[in-house]
Design a protein around this motif. Structure first.
Motif, short mmCIF file in Angstrom:
data_model
loop_
_atom_site.label_atom_id
_atom_site.label_comp_id
_atom_site.label_asym_id
_atom_site.label_seq_id
_atom_site.Cartn_x
_atom_site.Cartn_y
_atom_site.Cartn_z
N THR A 67 0.84 -1.20 0.00
CA THR A 67 0.00 0.00 0.00
C THR A 67 0.88 1.24 0.00
OG1 THR A 67 -0.08 0.18 2.41
CG2 THR A 67 -1.71 -1.26 1.35
N ASP A 68 0.25 2.38 -0.23
CA ASP A 68 0.98 3.64 -0.13
C ASP A 68 1.57 3.81 1.27
OD1 ASP A 68 0.06 4.01 -2.68
OD2 ASP A 68 -1.29 5.68 -2.18
N GLY A 69 0.83 3.37 2.27
CA GLY A 69 1.31 3.47 3.65
C GLY A 69 2.56 2.65 3.86
N ALA A 115 8.71 13.43 0.40
CA ALA A 115 8.55 14.18 -0.85
C ALA A 115 9.81 14.11 -1.69
CB ALA A 115 8.19 15.63 -0.53
N PHE A 116 10.96 14.19 -1.03
CA PHE A 116 12.25 14.10 -1.74
C PHE A 116 12.38 12.75 -2.46
CE2 PHE A 116 16.66 12.82 -2.07
CZ PHE A 116 17.31 13.97 -2.47
N ILE A 198 0.76 13.16 -4.57
CA ILE A 198 1.15 12.78 -3.21
C ILE A 198 2.36 13.59 -2.77
CG2 ILE A 198 1.97 10.90 -1.76
CD1 ILE A 198 -0.93 10.60 -2.60
N ALA A 199 3.35 13.74 -3.66
CA ALA A 199 4.55 14.49 -3.32
C ALA A 199 4.22 15.95 -2.99
CB ALA A 199 5.56 14.43 -4.46
N GLY A 204 3.62 20.22 1.00
CA GLY A 204 2.81 21.24 1.66
C GLY A 204 2.71 21.00 3.15
N ALA A 205 2.53 19.74 3.53
CA ALA A 205 2.47 19.40 4.96
C ALA A 205 3.82 19.66 5.63
CB ALA A 205 2.08 17.93 5.13
#
Length: 237
Positions: A67-69, A115-116, A198-199, A204-205
């Motif tokens: 999963t993405d998680g 994100a990186f 997603i990135a 942003g977060a």
């Protein structure tokens, strides 16, 4: 997995160089802070190796139900600590002479590192050599990137079965035609656009969490630089 072994060895060499610089700075830092920084380095190394082990294990076992998680938890260890969390923590500890709780920076570094890594994975899918890495190298290696995980989730029927056969083969048995087919399927299912979304959300977060963690720090060029890292991560080529 040869390329990953080289990456680990290069990382080990760089870490040794950094530790030598740290030991040379003992007179200025003092014994207590030097020991604290060594403990931080030990945690970073442990987290990074665990993350790399998880990623290599997925490929070794040909894990398909991710999963993405799962990906983000792996990236937190593999990339987050080495690339973002560790530098932020030791910078704060040195800058404040140990009078700072580095745990406040972990959420910021976690999102920034994720994100990186996603942007790094996206760059390897470029069709030219501007990035300095093998084009579609992650597909050749069968790396469980966010794009591949999304493709596994979207592919159905014969398409899914062909993808599973591709991933079951070792790299030396994969062909350019098969790699191109996987890349085209990623385009058809908009996997790159999904990963970019997603990135962007993670970046942003990261900016929001960084602003919160550094809210008590006076405005300066250095603070603006740190908070601008999330934008840089997404814009780098």
């Amino acid at each position: 997995l040869h390329g990953d072994a080289i990456a680990i060895n290069v990382g080990d060499t760089l870490s040794l160089v950094g530790l030598r610089a740290l030991m040379d700075s003992r007179p200025r830092l003092g014994p207590a802070l030097t020991l604290r920084l060594l403990e931080e380095a030990e945690q970073m190394a442990r987290e990074s190796v665990e993350g790399q082990s998880i990623e290599l294990g997925w490929r070794q076992d040909n894990t398909l139900d991710l999963t993405d998680g799962d990906y983000l938890k792996m990236v937190l260890k593999k990339t987050g600590w080495y690339t973002a969390i560790f530098p932020l923590r030791i910078g704060a500890l040195i800058g404040r002479r140990g009078n700072f709780d580095p745990c406040d920076l972990v959420p910021f570094g976690s999102y920034l590192g994720a994100a990186f890594q996603i942007q790094d994975d996206l760059l390897t899918l470029q069709r030219d050599d501007r990035y300095g890495k093998e084009a579609n190298g992650d597909i050749w290696e069968g790396k469980r990137t966010l794009m591949l995980i999304h493709l596994l989730r979207k592919a159905k029927g014969p398409e899914r079965r062909r993808l599973e056969r591709f991933l079951a083969h070792p790299r030396k048995e994969r062909t350019s035609a098969d790699v191109l087919w996987v890349r085209e399927r990623m385009d058809d299912h908009r996997c790159l656009e999904y990963a970019r979304t997603i990135a962007n959300a993670l970046a942003g977060a990261a900016t929001e969490l960084g602003s919160k963690a550094l809210s008590a720090v006076p405005e300066s060029r250095d603070k603006r630089f740190i908070l601008g890292l999330a934008v840089w991560v997404l814009n780098r080529t």
